[in-house]
Design a protein around this motif. Structure first.
Motif, PDB file in Angstrom:
ATOM      1  N   PHE A   1       0.857  -1.169   0.000  1.00  8.11           N
ATOM      2  CA  PHE A   1       0.000   0.000   0.000  1.00  8.11           C
ATOM      3  C   PHE A   1       0.899   1.227   0.000  1.00  8.11           C
ATOM      4  O   PHE A   1       1.890   1.283   0.743  1.00  8.11           O
ATOM      5  CB  PHE A   1      -0.918  -0.001   1.222  1.00  8.11           C
ATOM      6  CG  PHE A   1      -1.947  -1.086   1.187  1.00  8.11           C
ATOM      7  CD1 PHE A   1      -3.128  -0.925   0.496  1.00  8.11           C
ATOM      8  CD2 PHE A   1      -1.705  -2.295   1.839  1.00  8.11           C
ATOM      9  CE1 PHE A   1      -4.076  -1.933   0.458  1.00  8.11           C
ATOM     10  CE2 PHE A   1      -2.647  -3.317   1.811  1.00  8.11           C
ATOM     11  CZ  PHE A   1      -3.841  -3.138   1.107  1.00  8.11           C
TER      12      PHE A   1
ATOM     13  N   TYR B   1       1.364   5.482   0.160  1.00  7.88           N
ATOM     14  CA  TYR B   1       0.836   6.769   0.599  1.00  7.88           C
ATOM     15  C   TYR B   1       1.734   7.833  -0.009  1.00  7.88           C
ATOM     16  O   TYR B   1       2.808   8.131   0.512  1.00  7.88           O
ATOM     17  CB  TYR B   1       0.831   6.837   2.120  1.00  7.88           C
ATOM     18  CG  TYR B   1       0.047   7.996   2.697  1.00  7.88           C
ATOM     19  CD1 TYR B   1      -1.259   8.244   2.294  1.00  7.88           C
ATOM     20  CD2 TYR B   1       0.617   8.828   3.651  1.00  7.88           C
ATOM     21  CE1 TYR B   1      -1.988   9.288   2.826  1.00  7.88           C
ATOM     22  CE2 TYR B   1      -0.107   9.888   4.203  1.00  7.88           C
ATOM     23  CZ  TYR B   1      -1.414  10.105   3.777  1.00  7.88           C
ATOM     24  OH  TYR B   1      -2.122  11.147   4.310  1.00  7.88           O
TER      25      TYR B   1
ATOM     26  N   SER C   1       2.727  11.547  -1.908  1.00 10.36           N
ATOM     27  CA  SER C   1       2.517  12.979  -2.076  1.00 10.36           C
ATOM     28  C   SER C   1       2.691  13.304  -3.550  1.00 10.36           C
ATOM     29  O   SER C   1       3.793  13.198  -4.097  1.00 10.36           O
ATOM     30  CB  SER C   1       3.530  13.767  -1.232  1.00 10.36           C
ATOM     31  OG  SER C   1       3.427  15.149  -1.492  1.00 10.36           O
TER      32      SER C   1
ATOM     33  N   TYR D   1      -1.469  14.194  -0.458  1.00 10.34           N
ATOM     34  CA  TYR D   1      -1.222  12.760  -0.243  1.00 10.34           C
ATOM     35  C   TYR D   1      -2.425  11.943  -0.712  1.00 10.34           C
ATOM     36  O   TYR D   1      -3.562  12.209  -0.341  1.00 10.34           O
ATOM     37  CB  TYR D   1      -0.944  12.480   1.234  1.00 10.34           C
ATOM     38  CG  TYR D   1       0.495  12.694   1.620  1.00 10.34           C
ATOM     39  CD1 TYR D   1       1.440  11.681   1.454  1.00 10.34           C
ATOM     40  CD2 TYR D   1       0.910  13.926   2.131  1.00 10.34           C
ATOM     41  CE1 TYR D   1       2.759  11.880   1.802  1.00 10.34           C
ATOM     42  CE2 TYR D   1       2.239  14.127   2.486  1.00 10.34           C
ATOM     43  CZ  TYR D   1       3.151  13.105   2.317  1.00 10.34           C
ATOM     44  OH  TYR D   1       4.455  13.304   2.653  1.00 10.34           O
ATOM     45  N   TYR D   2      -2.138  10.943  -1.548  1.00 12.49           N
ATOM     46  CA  TYR D   2      -3.160  10.036  -2.058  1.00 12.49           C
ATOM     47  C   TYR D   2      -2.764   8.604  -1.718  1.00 12.49           C
ATOM     48  O   TYR D   2      -1.578   8.251  -1.712  1.00 12.49           O
ATOM     49  CB  TYR D   2      -3.296  10.147  -3.583  1.00 12.49           C
ATOM     50  CG  TYR D   2      -3.706  11.515  -4.084  1.00 12.49           C
ATOM     51  CD1 TYR D   2      -4.474  12.373  -3.315  1.00 12.49           C
ATOM     52  CD2 TYR D   2      -3.323  11.949  -5.357  1.00 12.49           C
ATOM     53  CE1 TYR D   2      -4.853  13.617  -3.777  1.00 12.49           C
ATOM     54  CE2 TYR D   2      -3.697  13.188  -5.835  1.00 12.49           C
ATOM     55  CZ  TYR D   2      -4.462  14.026  -5.042  1.00 12.49           C
ATOM     56  OH  TYR D   2      -4.829  15.253  -5.503  1.00 12.49           O
ATOM     57  N   TRP D   3      -3.761   7.756  -1.470  1.00  6.85           N
ATOM     58  CA  TRP D   3      -3.514   6.340  -1.264  1.00  6.85           C
ATOM     59  C   TRP D   3      -3.427   5.623  -2.613  1.00  6.85           C
ATOM     60  O   TRP D   3      -4.104   5.990  -3.574  1.00  6.85           O
ATOM     61  CB  TRP D   3      -4.621   5.711  -0.430  1.00  6.85           C
ATOM     62  CG  TRP D   3      -4.515   6.014   1.030  1.00  6.85           C
ATOM     63  CD1 TRP D   3      -5.237   6.929   1.734  1.00  6.85           C
ATOM     64  CD2 TRP D   3      -3.622   5.399   1.962  1.00  6.85           C
ATOM     65  NE1 TRP D   3      -4.847   6.932   3.054  1.00  6.85           N
ATOM     66  CE2 TRP D   3      -3.861   5.998   3.224  1.00  6.85           C
ATOM     67  CE3 TRP D   3      -2.646   4.402   1.854  1.00  6.85           C
ATOM     68  CZ2 TRP D   3      -3.161   5.633   4.359  1.00  6.85           C
ATOM     69  CZ3 TRP D   3      -1.947   4.037   2.998  1.00  6.85           C
ATOM     70  CH2 TRP D   3      -2.209   4.646   4.232  1.00  6.85           C
TER      71      TRP D   3
ATOM     72  N   ARG E   1      -1.640   1.671  -4.631  1.00  6.95           N
ATOM     73  CA  ARG E   1      -1.123   0.306  -4.508  1.00  6.95           C
ATOM     74  C   ARG E   1       0.103   0.133  -5.390  1.00  6.95           C
ATOM     75  O   ARG E   1       0.214   0.742  -6.455  1.00  6.95           O
ATOM     76  CB  ARG E   1      -2.186  -0.726  -4.892  1.00  6.95           C
ATOM     77  CG  ARG E   1      -3.340  -0.824  -3.905  1.00  6.95           C
ATOM     78  CD  ARG E   1      -4.328  -1.898  -4.336  1.00  6.95           C
ATOM     79  NE  ARG E   1      -5.406  -2.079  -3.370  1.00  6.95           N
ATOM     80  CZ  ARG E   1      -6.518  -1.369  -3.356  1.00  6.95           C
ATOM     81  NH1 ARG E   1      -6.695  -0.415  -4.260  1.00  6.95           N
ATOM     82  NH2 ARG E   1      -7.454  -1.587  -2.460  1.00  6.95           N
TER      83      ARG E   1
ATOM     84  N   ALA F   1      -2.283   5.396  -8.116  1.00  5.32           N
ATOM     85  CA  ALA F   1      -2.827   6.214  -7.034  1.00  5.32           C
ATOM     86  C   ALA F   1      -3.829   7.200  -7.622  1.00  5.32           C
ATOM     87  O   ALA F   1      -3.691   7.633  -8.769  1.00  5.32           O
ATOM     88  CB  ALA F   1      -1.723   6.962  -6.299  1.00  5.32           C
TER      89      ALA F   1
ATOM     90  N   GLY G   1       6.678   9.267  -1.343  1.00  2.08           N
ATOM     91  CA  GLY G   1       5.960   8.870  -0.141  1.00  2.08           C
ATOM     92  C   GLY G   1       6.447   7.570   0.443  1.00  2.08           C
ATOM     93  O   GLY G   1       7.610   7.179   0.245  1.00  2.08           O
TER      94      GLY G   1
ATOM     95  N   THR H   1       5.632   3.294   1.552  1.00  3.97           N
ATOM     96  CA  THR H   1       4.960   2.053   1.188  1.00  3.97           C
ATOM     97  C   THR H   1       5.102   1.056   2.332  1.00  3.97           C
ATOM     98  O   THR H   1       6.083   1.079   3.084  1.00  3.97           O
ATOM     99  CB  THR H   1       5.554   1.438  -0.090  1.00  3.97           C
ATOM    100  OG1 THR H   1       6.952   1.141   0.118  1.00  3.97           O
ATOM    101  CG2 THR H   1       5.418   2.392  -1.270  1.00  3.97           C
TER     102      THR H   1
END
Length: 340
Positions: A85, A87, A89, A110-112, A114, A135, A331, A333
């Motif tokens: 996962f 996260y 920027s 910030y976006y989530w 995979r 993302a 970001g 992981t």
């Protein structure tokens, strides 16, 4: 500018390829090392005992002893999988040249997402790997209250797909490197929607980047008991097709007014860097965390996030242009891997 970007990236690729060339085989030096015993507890010599039956995970209480092994780890071969996962920027669209910087909501959000990798490494230390990083997220430009701040909703979608031919080479210090070469496809899409509060109109923009090219990279790993540290560095060159489309419609109606469409293309140098730390829960399953940075040097088209009536693309479509700029995704992981 395009020529200088190409020459600089070509030089970086050449130096990177030279530094990532296959290493000469290292002579194995015998020496004493401290580690888990290769023999079952209480057994010394027996033709009926196969040491493969007594791997580390099968002898949790085995004593440590001094062996004549060189300390190198037996590396996994066959298929493997990784799921993380992310996260990230992701940078927002920048300021258009010549425009008032106060009309732009710059920075990053910030976006989530995979990060998935499927691969195969043969016993001869060569194989293939496919990786996908995606993302998506939404932010409001200039606030969220339509009655007071005239907001614009910006949705950004980022996807990167790689197919690499990879190799593996042991190092004399006990670690190993995995140089790779392959193809990379990148897609970045911006979509904005603004409902103008004074009049019943809606302003929509869609900007799409579709880039394809090659890359060179290398990974480095080192095992410390159940812990493994790793790093990943790659340099790529992508050819990007950019498209822009905007229109204004009457709210609740299908009629489109002031449509504007434009296309362009550009050359993108791409640089990626990642680090990770893994802990082996069992012989085949590990949990891990890391950080990564992806940087595209110009050549990426983004939406013009000036809201109406300051945005000329909603009023004077003839003046529309495709604005190219840098792009950064950085970001953290965390996830698991199987047989890696």
């Amino acid at each position: 500018m395009l020529k200088s970007k190409f020459l600089l990236t070509f030089t970086a690729l050449t130096l990177f390829m030279a530094s990532s060339a296959p290493l000469k085989a290292q002579d194995v030096q015998d020496g004493l090392s401290l580690g888990p015993s290769a023999r079952p507890y209480g057994v010394t010599e027996s033709s009926l005992v196969d040491t493969d039956y007594y791997e580390y995970d099968a002898q949790l209480w085995a004593p440590y002893d001094v062996t004549s092994m060189d300390g190198s780890q037996r590396l996994q071969s066959g298929f493997y999988a990784e799921l993380d996962f992310a996260y990230l920027s992701i940078s927002r669209p920048g300021v258009v040249d010549g425009a008032d910087p106060r009309d732009f909501y710059t920075g990053s959000d910030y976006y989530w997402g995979r990060d998935v990798e499927l691969g195969y490494m043969s016993a001869k230390d060569a194989g293939w790997a496919m990786n996908w990083l995606g993302a998506e997220g939404l932010v409001f430009v200039n606030g969220e209250d339509i009655n007071t701040s005239n907001p614009m909703a910006l949705t950004t979608t980022y996807n990167s797909v790689e197919l690499n031919r990879q190799f593996r080479q042991r190092l004399s210090n006990g670690g190993w490197v995995e140089p790779y070469i392959g193809l990379r496809y990148l897609n970045l899409h911006d979509r904005t929607i603004q409902d103008f509060p004074v009049q019943t109109i809606r302003f929509v923009q869609q900007v799409n980047n579709s880039a394809l090219g090659g890359q060179l990279g290398t990974r480095y790993f080192h095992q410390y008991g159940r812990f493994r540290i790793g790093s990943d560095l790659s340099v790529g060159a992508l050819y990007n097709n950019e498209s822009y489309h905007s229109y204004v419609i009457l709210t609740g109606e299908s009629a489109e007014l002031n449509q504007a469409t434009n296309q362009d293309n550009d050359f993108i140098p791409a640089f990626d860097l990642g680090v990770q730390l893994s802990y082996a829960v069992t012989r085949d399953i590990s949990i891990r965390g890391g950080a990564q940075l992806e940087y595209m040097w110009e050549g990426i088209a983004r939406a013009d996030i000036r809201t109406l009536p300051n945005n000329p693309n909603g009023n004077q479509p003839a003046s529309i242009g495709v604005f190219s700029e840098d792009f950064v995704a950085a970001g953290f992981t965390f996830g698991v891997d199987w047989k890696r």
